[in-house]
Design a protein around this motif. Structure first.
Motif, short mmCIF file in Angstrom:
data_model
loop_
_atom_site.label_atom_id
_atom_site.label_comp_id
_atom_site.label_asym_id
_atom_site.label_seq_id
_atom_site.Cartn_x
_atom_site.Cartn_y
_atom_site.Cartn_z
N PRO A 1 17.18 -5.61 28.08
CA PRO A 1 16.53 -6.84 27.69
C PRO A 1 16.91 -7.26 26.27
CG PRO A 1 14.98 -5.05 27.54
CD PRO A 1 16.25 -4.49 28.11
N THR A 2 16.60 -8.50 25.92
CA THR A 2 16.92 -8.98 24.57
C THR A 2 16.12 -8.18 23.55
OG1 THR A 2 15.17 -10.64 24.55
CG2 THR A 2 17.32 -11.31 25.44
N CYS A 3 16.50 -8.28 22.30
CA CYS A 3 15.84 -7.49 21.25
C CYS A 3 14.35 -7.82 21.14
CB CYS A 3 16.54 -7.70 19.92
SG CYS A 3 18.17 -6.95 19.86
N SER A 4 13.99 -9.09 21.28
CA SER A 4 12.56 -9.43 21.18
C SER A 4 11.79 -8.94 22.41
CB SER A 4 12.38 -10.93 21.00
OG SER A 4 12.85 -11.65 22.11
N GLU A 5 12.38 -9.00 23.59
CA GLU A 5 11.73 -8.44 24.77
C GLU A 5 11.59 -6.93 24.64
OE1 GLU A 5 14.17 -9.65 28.00
OE2 GLU A 5 13.71 -11.76 27.74
N TYR A 6 12.62 -6.28 24.09
CA TYR A 6 12.60 -4.84 23.85
C TYR A 6 11.48 -4.49 22.89
CZ TYR A 6 14.41 -0.16 22.76
OH TYR A 6 14.55 1.18 22.58
N SER B 1 12.16 -0.57 17.85
CA SER B 1 12.66 -1.94 17.75
C SER B 1 13.63 -2.10 16.59
CB SER B 1 11.49 -2.91 17.58
OG SER B 1 10.60 -2.80 18.64
N ALA B 2 13.29 -1.52 15.44
CA ALA B 2 14.19 -1.60 14.28
C ALA B 2 15.51 -0.90 14.57
CB ALA B 2 13.51 -0.99 13.05
N ARG B 3 15.44 0.24 15.25
CA ARG B 3 16.67 0.95 15.62
C ARG B 3 17.52 0.13 16.58
NH1 ARG B 3 16.09 6.52 18.63
NH2 ARG B 3 16.17 5.12 20.39
N ARG B 4 16.86 -0.57 17.50
CA ARG B 4 17.58 -1.42 18.45
C ARG B 4 18.26 -2.60 17.74
NH1 ARG B 4 17.06 -3.42 23.76
NH2 ARG B 4 18.48 -5.16 23.92
N ARG C 1 21.42 -1.77 16.03
CA ARG C 1 22.59 -1.59 16.90
C ARG C 1 23.23 -2.91 17.28
NH1 ARG C 1 19.30 2.51 19.92
NH2 ARG C 1 18.86 0.81 21.35
N CYS C 2 22.56 -4.02 17.00
CA CYS C 2 23.15 -5.33 17.27
C CYS C 2 24.13 -5.67 16.15
CB CYS C 2 22.07 -6.41 17.32
SG CYS C 2 21.02 -6.30 18.76
N GLY C 3 25.04 -6.52 16.44
CA GLY C 3 26.01 -6.92 15.43
C GLY C 3 27.41 -6.91 16.00
N PRO C 4 28.37 -7.30 15.19
CA PRO C 4 29.74 -7.41 15.68
C PRO C 4 30.33 -6.09 16.17
CG PRO C 4 29.61 -8.13 13.39
CD PRO C 4 28.25 -7.71 13.81
N LEU D 1 22.97 -2.63 29.14
CA LEU D 1 21.60 -2.31 29.52
C LEU D 1 21.05 -1.24 28.60
CD1 LEU D 1 19.33 -2.75 31.59
CD2 LEU D 1 20.36 -0.94 32.94
N ASP D 2 19.90 -1.53 27.99
CA ASP D 2 19.28 -0.61 27.04
C ASP D 2 17.77 -0.67 27.22
OD1 ASP D 2 18.84 1.14 24.96
OD2 ASP D 2 19.11 -0.36 23.41
N PRO D 3 17.21 0.05 28.21
CA PRO D 3 15.77 -0.03 28.45
C PRO D 3 14.98 0.75 27.39
CG PRO D 3 16.75 1.55 29.93
CD PRO D 3 17.88 0.91 29.17
N VAL D 4 13.71 0.41 27.28
CA VAL D 4 12.80 1.12 26.37
C VAL D 4 12.56 2.50 26.94
CG1 VAL D 4 10.48 1.11 25.38
CG2 VAL D 4 11.70 -1.03 25.68
N PRO D 5 12.67 3.56 26.10
CA PRO D 5 12.40 4.90 26.62
C PRO D 5 10.95 5.06 27.03
CG PRO D 5 12.72 4.97 24.25
CD PRO D 5 13.01 3.58 24.68
N THR D 6 10.73 5.82 28.09
CA THR D 6 9.36 6.09 28.54
C THR D 6 8.85 7.33 27.84
OG1 THR D 6 10.20 7.39 30.39
CG2 THR D 6 9.78 5.05 30.79
N ASP D 7 7.56 7.57 27.95
CA ASP D 7 6.97 8.77 27.37
C ASP D 7 7.49 10.00 28.07
OD1 ASP D 7 5.42 7.40 25.54
OD2 ASP D 7 3.69 7.29 26.87
#
Length: 112
Positions: free
Chosen positions: A63-68, A85-88, A91-94, A100-106
């Motif tokens: 999902p997009t960074c804001s959805e993540y 979120s900050a770590r994700r 990772r964005c940038g050139p 696909l990068d889902p949020v990790p579950t517990d």
């Protein structure tokens, strides 16, 4: 019976998912409603409504960074979700990653 009720009934009888209600792009699963999570999710939602249209729709992740960020704060709380979120975003940038990068579950959910 209205037309949309019949469409939902026909879809259910064929084993198809009900598409009569709009699907949210944000996380709609179960989460504890604590003050920190509510504030964090409100800040992300504010960004999505006010600033995201100016940034543009060219995210390289799903999902997009804001959805993540929304899902991470809902699942893990303000501190850990904010860190994820900050770590994700870092990772964005050139030269960052994409795909696909889902949020990790517990860890409690991953018993197998």
């Amino acid at each position: 019976m209205c037309k949309s009720d019949r469409k939902a009934e026909n879809a259910a009888s064929k084993g198809l998912p009900d598409r009569s209600r709009p699907l949210s792009r944000n996380y709609d699963g179960p989460w504890h409603r604590t003050p920190g999570r509510l504030v964090g999710m409100a800040l992300v939602r504010f960004y999505q409504i006010v600033f995201s249209p100016f940034v543009g729709g060219h995210c390289r992740h799903i999902p997009t960074c804001s959805e993540y960020a929304y899902e991470a704060v809902a699942r893990h709380g303000l501190l850990r979700g904010g860190f994820l979120s900050a770590r994700r975003v870092s990772r964005c940038g050139p030269f960052g990653t994409a795909g696909l990068d889902p949020v990790p579950t517990d860890g409690a959910d991953d018993t197998k």
